[in-house]
Design a protein around this motif. Sequence first.
Motif, mmCIF file in Angstrom:
data_model
loop_
_atom_site.group_PDB
_atom_site.id
_atom_site.type_symbol
_atom_site.label_atom_id
_atom_site.label_comp_id
_atom_site.label_asym_id
_atom_site.label_seq_id
_atom_site.Cartn_x
_atom_site.Cartn_y
_atom_site.Cartn_z
ATOM 1 N N SER A 1 0.834 -1.203 0.000
ATOM 2 C CA SER A 1 0.000 0.000 0.000
ATOM 3 C C SER A 1 0.867 1.251 0.000
ATOM 4 O O SER A 1 2.092 1.195 0.192
ATOM 5 C CB SER A 1 -0.915 0.005 1.235
ATOM 6 N N LYS A 2 0.225 2.399 -0.208
ATOM 7 C CA LYS A 2 0.947 3.663 -0.188
ATOM 8 C C LYS A 2 1.561 3.939 1.173
ATOM 9 O O LYS A 2 2.531 4.699 1.284
ATOM 10 C CB LYS A 2 0.008 4.804 -0.590
ATOM 11 N N ARG B 1 2.366 -0.770 3.646
ATOM 12 C CA ARG B 1 1.814 -1.931 4.350
ATOM 13 C C ARG B 1 1.654 -3.078 3.359
ATOM 14 O O ARG B 1 1.087 -2.918 2.283
ATOM 15 C CB ARG B 1 0.462 -1.580 4.974
ATOM 16 N N LEU C 1 0.123 -6.149 1.720
ATOM 17 C CA LEU C 1 -1.231 -6.691 1.618
ATOM 18 C C LEU C 1 -1.189 -8.214 1.518
ATOM 19 O O LEU C 1 -0.139 -8.803 1.272
ATOM 20 C CB LEU C 1 -1.946 -6.089 0.407
#
Length: 348
Positions: A261-262, A265, A267
């Motif tokens: 993620s931006k 994180r 996924l």
Amino acid sequence: MTQVSTPPFAPPALSVQDIEALNDLYRRGTPENTIRAYERDLVYITAWKQLRFDEPLVWPERHECALRFVLDHSRDLSEAKDGAREVAEALIAQRLRRALTCPAPSTLNRRIASWQAFHRMKNLDSPFDAPLLKQARAKARRAAARPAKPKSRNPITRPILEQLLATCRGTIRDCRDRAILMLGWASGGRRRSEIAALMVEDISLKDFAKTGIVWISLVETKTTARGSTPRLVLKGRAAQALVHWLEISGIKDGPLFRPISKADRLLKRRMTPDAIYQIVKRRLRLAGLPEDFASPHGIRSGFLTQAALDGAPIQAAMRLSLHRSVAQAQRYYDDVDIAENPATDLLG
């Protein structure tokens, strides 16, 4: 003696449960990429017939409909003034077709192959097996013959790969991209779909501590059947990069490579083949190269090109690339040989 006539073969009558079980078998036994291609082609064929004949698809399809499909897709419609152009323009408006120019022969062949597959799934004869249709397709292939274009503008040879790796510094995203690039290149030039499909369970580290070797088990590839793909080996920096990714990410099972993620994180879902494409584009840009310098297939062509440059026997390279055809792999060697051939320097 009474002559007993053999009744014509009829498709077996299937119960609802049998149909559901058969559909499930097709889904489990067909590669995901093929299923996606089937779905896209079915949407296109259905839209084309509705526009051309104002009719839905029928099974088996009429021969005249199949022939019209071949004829409409075997010529440039830019100057046409018939119904074929109107249909093509409507398909372009629906974003199902790109242009009025003649589609690539490979595109036509794939759509027809999908159409034939749908008939086989229903235990029906395909109209494309008729002699007239076979001859029309052969003439269409000859008429549309064109020089083959490389899938990647340039091969990602070792020097180019080093430039891309130099952009991978210390973040978790950098660590993942480094492992993807090095695994994809060093294991024989893996296709992006093969990289995206890898699971942690496909990676064996049993020999890494002693020999520095990582073993990779691909479930299937474009050229090998499910369960018959030989194990591949990863050594040196590439093996270290993959092990480092597993340590940093903390992934124990499931998809080997995952979206980030931006907020940096990790996924849980697997990456898509298109995500591999975006990674290559981004690393090219960060390395100061044009985004269209190479595509993910440049990893595959770059491995074989580098093997030729380093003098590796083509049979050894093919054991990793898993090419079935020597002639196909030889093209990369030929590209190198012609440039290095002393005869090209006769004029000085």
